[in-house]
Design an enzyme around this catalytic site. Structure first.
Site, PDB file in Angstrom:
ATOM      1  N   HIS A 185       5.797 -53.130  -2.136  1.00  0.00           N
ATOM      2  CA  HIS A 185       7.261 -53.415  -1.771  1.00  0.00           C
ATOM      3  C   HIS A 185       8.301 -51.835  -2.177  1.00  0.00           C
ATOM      4  O   HIS A 185       7.791 -52.010  -3.387  1.00  0.00           O
ATOM      5  CB  HIS A 185       7.503 -54.598  -2.595  1.00  0.00           C
ATOM      6  CG  HIS A 185       9.016 -55.196  -2.648  1.00  0.00           C
ATOM      7  ND1 HIS A 185      10.217 -55.299  -3.128  1.00  0.00           N
ATOM      8  CD2 HIS A 185       8.758 -56.055  -0.992  1.00  0.00           C
ATOM      9  CE1 HIS A 185      10.794 -55.906  -2.675  1.00  0.00           C
ATOM     10  NE2 HIS A 185      10.212 -56.508  -1.630  1.00  0.00           N
TER      11      HIS A 185
ATOM     12  N   CYS B  49       9.961 -54.317   4.171  1.00  0.00           N
ATOM     13  CA  CYS B  49      10.307 -53.924   2.770  1.00  0.00           C
ATOM     14  C   CYS B  49       9.112 -53.393   2.682  1.00  0.00           C
ATOM     15  O   CYS B  49       9.093 -52.518   1.462  1.00  0.00           O
ATOM     16  CB  CYS B  49      11.267 -54.230   2.015  1.00  0.00           C
ATOM     17  SG  CYS B  49      12.844 -54.793   2.922  1.00  0.00           S
TER      18      CYS B  49
ATOM     19  N   ASP C 168       3.648 -55.907 -10.372  1.00  0.00           N
ATOM     20  CA  ASP C 168       5.000 -56.542 -10.092  1.00  0.00           C
ATOM     21  C   ASP C 168       3.822 -57.779  -9.110  1.00  0.00           C
ATOM     22  O   ASP C 168       3.527 -58.362  -8.188  1.00  0.00           O
ATOM     23  CB  ASP C 168       5.029 -55.513  -8.610  1.00  0.00           C
ATOM     24  CG  ASP C 168       6.256 -56.156  -8.073  1.00  0.00           C
ATOM     25  OD1 ASP C 168       6.058 -57.626  -8.173  1.00  0.00           O
ATOM     26  OD2 ASP C 168       6.366 -55.291  -7.208  1.00  0.00           O
TER      27      ASP C 168
ATOM     28  N   GLN D  73       5.089 -62.122  -6.368  1.00  0.00           N
ATOM     29  CA  GLN D  73       4.132 -62.705  -4.750  1.00  0.00           C
ATOM     30  C   GLN D  73       2.994 -63.278  -5.546  1.00  0.00           C
ATOM     31  O   GLN D  73       2.794 -64.166  -4.813  1.00  0.00           O
ATOM     32  CB  GLN D  73       3.764 -61.422  -3.879  1.00  0.00           C
ATOM     33  CG  GLN D  73       5.342 -61.566  -3.053  1.00  0.00           C
ATOM     34  CD  GLN D  73       6.010 -61.673  -2.745  1.00  0.00           C
ATOM     35  OE1 GLN D  73       5.389 -63.319  -2.410  1.00  0.00           O
ATOM     36  NE2 GLN D  73       7.150 -61.468  -1.645  1.00  0.00           N
TER      37      GLN D  73
ATOM     38  N   LYS E 117      11.684 -67.131  -5.928  1.00  0.00           N
ATOM     39  CA  LYS E 117      10.563 -66.920  -5.204  1.00  0.00           C
ATOM     40  C   LYS E 117       9.475 -68.051  -5.656  1.00  0.00           C
ATOM     41  O   LYS E 117       8.135 -68.639  -5.248  1.00  0.00           O
ATOM     42  CB  LYS E 117      10.027 -65.546  -5.002  1.00  0.00           C
ATOM     43  CG  LYS E 117      10.500 -64.799  -4.755  1.00  0.00           C
ATOM     44  CD  LYS E 117       9.259 -63.377  -4.408  1.00  0.00           C
ATOM     45  CE  LYS E 117      10.466 -62.293  -4.083  1.00  0.00           C
ATOM     46  NZ  LYS E 117      10.499 -62.157  -2.433  1.00  0.00           N
TER      47      LYS E 117
END
Lengths: 411, 138
Positions: free
Chosen positions: A127, A368, A204, A207, A230
């Site tokens: 991302h 993105c 990261d 997600q 999220k």
């Protein structure tokens, strides 16, 4: 869908008031959970409760409200730490979200740890948020970015990773789950390689955290970041996990009120632990509600969420495979609730526009991840991404309307 | 026909569809398919309009005090909407383009395409046509 499961989903749906609204005269079908999830009553009420009953600044007041707010804030740290299997709650630093967490790490490493000419390894499906801070550092310091390529099934080609490492390599920073493809990175293997070459590992988790059980004590990366919004929590809040080593050693790059023990014009002594990195008045209600959000996820069961979303993904993938005009990207049986596809010779924007008229919220565009789109040779995709409250009949309606969109748009 | 008259004509045309958005969209998609295209070699970066989720190119030609437009977009719905804007602005005097309200897209019930988001290129498109007119008329 099994009887039990349909009851399970129904119960969850009742927690989300927004699912009762209509969009363009159709019941809302929200398939843009990768961008942000909807919020349950528990989280909404938690925020209202803070402002109604104990709004106050934290860690500085002697009065009751401030004590209550401080306690709720630190309780949230406990809940989030527990959620990720972390024993030392100080390893959880609250930030405004994943992007802020990445920037905090890059800026803190920039001055003392990273050296001129160092190399950072990223992956093709990063991302932008996990590219730009590293890129900016590299541009200023003669450093460079290396990129783990994709295999033909769009998973990371980790066989190449070791060959990419040189004496100048300092950091591997990768997405735990691709926000565009939903593919889960083999974090264990990446961790082994990072250990072998003594590299800093940043994960990261934007997600992955919403979709699966994550034990940070076990994975033990140097850093891990995610965003509350999220995970059924509010926007503007997130966290940065750091290993014990970095908790002691990471230099402060964003000093300010709240990060100190004592200040004089000659000398400042910084606080120990997480507070050292939490400058200024934080998003107090947001952080407290983040704790409530992870409690909510626990109450419905993270393993069950994972299983349910995986079943939705397989169900939807199979339905999409039956449509000739549809081209799927990154097909795997185990994914994190994300499917990216295109309709042949149709731009994703057009598909999204028609679906919106039927009350179906999908994401279209490059998500993105422009380098990934370039790699796949497409301008963008249509992305559907699931949360606990989604159900099979929504997928059926979506498929029916997708076919309608194809009949309107196909050349 | 003035710009305003052309806008009114389009509004009347779309009234035939009533609330049936599917027919409206089918009509727009048809317009997108029949719009005169820019030659591939003219799709240069300076003709690319920023602010679009799909890429849009605009080619402007001037004859006296009038402007003529050609455009293309990757997305067919965007293309259809652009075809409507071109129909309104094509061959008009620069000063009239600069002063036009060009708010008919909202009036034909396609407000969602005018929303001020990064995804939306339509407003950028109208602004670009107006700024071309402004620059050339200086």
């Amino acid at each position: 869908m099994l009887q039990n499961e349909s009851k399970w989903v129904e119960k969850i749906r009742n927690d989300f008031p927004i699912l009762n609204r209509k969009v363009n005269n159709n019941p809302l079908i929200y398939f843009d959970n990768g961008a942000t999830t909807q919020k349950p009553n528990q989280v909404i009420q938690c925020i209202t409760n803070y402002y109604t009953n104990y709004n106050s600044n934290i860690h500085r007041g002697v009065h009751s409200l401030s004590r209550e707010a401080s306690e709720a804030f630190e309780n949230s740290r406990n809940h989030v730490a527990q959620f990720f299997g972390v024993k030392n709650t100080q390893q959880i630093v609250f930030t405004s979200g994943t992007t802020a967490s990445i920037n905090l790490v890059v800026n803190s490493l920039a001055d003392n740890v990273l050296k001129q000419g160092d190399e950072i390894i990223l992956s093709t499906y990063e991302h932008h948020s996990n590219i730009l801070p590293w890129q900016l550092w590299a541009q200023k310091n003669n450093g460079s970015l290396k990129v783990i390529p994709l295999k033909s099934d769009h998973t990371l080609d980790l066989d190449q990773l070791e060959n990419m490492i040189s004496p100048k390599t300092k950091v591997i920073s990768v997405a735990h789950v691709s926000n565009t493809l939903g593919i889960i990175s083999d974090i264990q293997r990446i961790k082994e390689i990072a250990l072998k070459y003594n590299l800093i590992l940043f994960i990261d988790g934007a997600q992955s955290a919403p979709h699966m059980q994550i034990d940070l004590q076990k994975i033990a990366p140097d850093f891990f970041a995610c965003s509350a919004h999220k995970m059924y929590g509010p926007t503007g809040t997130g966290m940065l996990y750091m290993s014990e080593k970095w908790l002691q050693e990471l230099p402060v790059s964003g000093p300010g009120g709240g990060t100190i023990k004592s200040v004089s014009f000659e000398q400042t002594e910084y606080a120990e632990g997480a507070l050292r990195f939490e400058a200024g008045t934080p998003h107090i209600s947001g952080v407290i509600a983040f704790g409530e959000a992870v409690n909510y996820m626990n109450s419905i069961g993270v393993a069950e969420i994972s299983k349910h979303e995986n079943e939705l993904t397989i169900y939807a993938q199979n339905k999409l495979k039956e449509i000739n005009e549809v081209e799927l990207y990154g097909i795997a049986d185990e994914k994190a609730g994300v499917i990216s596809f295109n309709v042949k010779n149709v731009h994703p924007f057009d598909v999204g526009s028609i679906l919106d008229k039927y009350g179906i919220a999908v994401r279209t565009g490059h998500h993105c991840t422009q380098p990934l789109m370039k790699n796949l040779g497409i301008p963008g995709t249509v992305r559907i991404s699931f949360a606990a409250y989604n159900q099979n009949n929504e997928i059926d309606f979506f498929i029916e309307k997708l076919k309608k969109a194809i009949s309107m748009l196909a050349p | 026909m003035s710009i305003q008259e052309k806008e009114n004509e389009i509004i009347e045309e779309f009234q035939l569809f009533g609330d049936n958005w599917e027919s409206k969209y089918e009509h727009i998609i048809d317009l997108g398919r029949t719009m005169p295209l820019i030659n591939p070699e003219d799709k240069t970066d300076d003709r690319l309009i920023k602010g679009c989720q799909s890429r849009v190119w605009l080619k402007t030609e001037q004859e006296g005090d009038k402007l003529f437009f050609k455009a293309d977009s990757e997305a067919i719905i965007t293309k259809g909407l652009i075809a409507l804007i071109i129909r309104v602005f094509n061959g008009e005097k620069m000063k009239d383009i600069i002063n036009a309200k060009a708010d008919f897209i909202g009036k034909i019930g396609l407000q969602e395409h005018l929303s001020p988001t990064r995804a939306n290129g339509l407003i950028s498109m109208i602004n670009r046509m107006k700024s071309e007119a402004l620059q050339r008329s200086k």
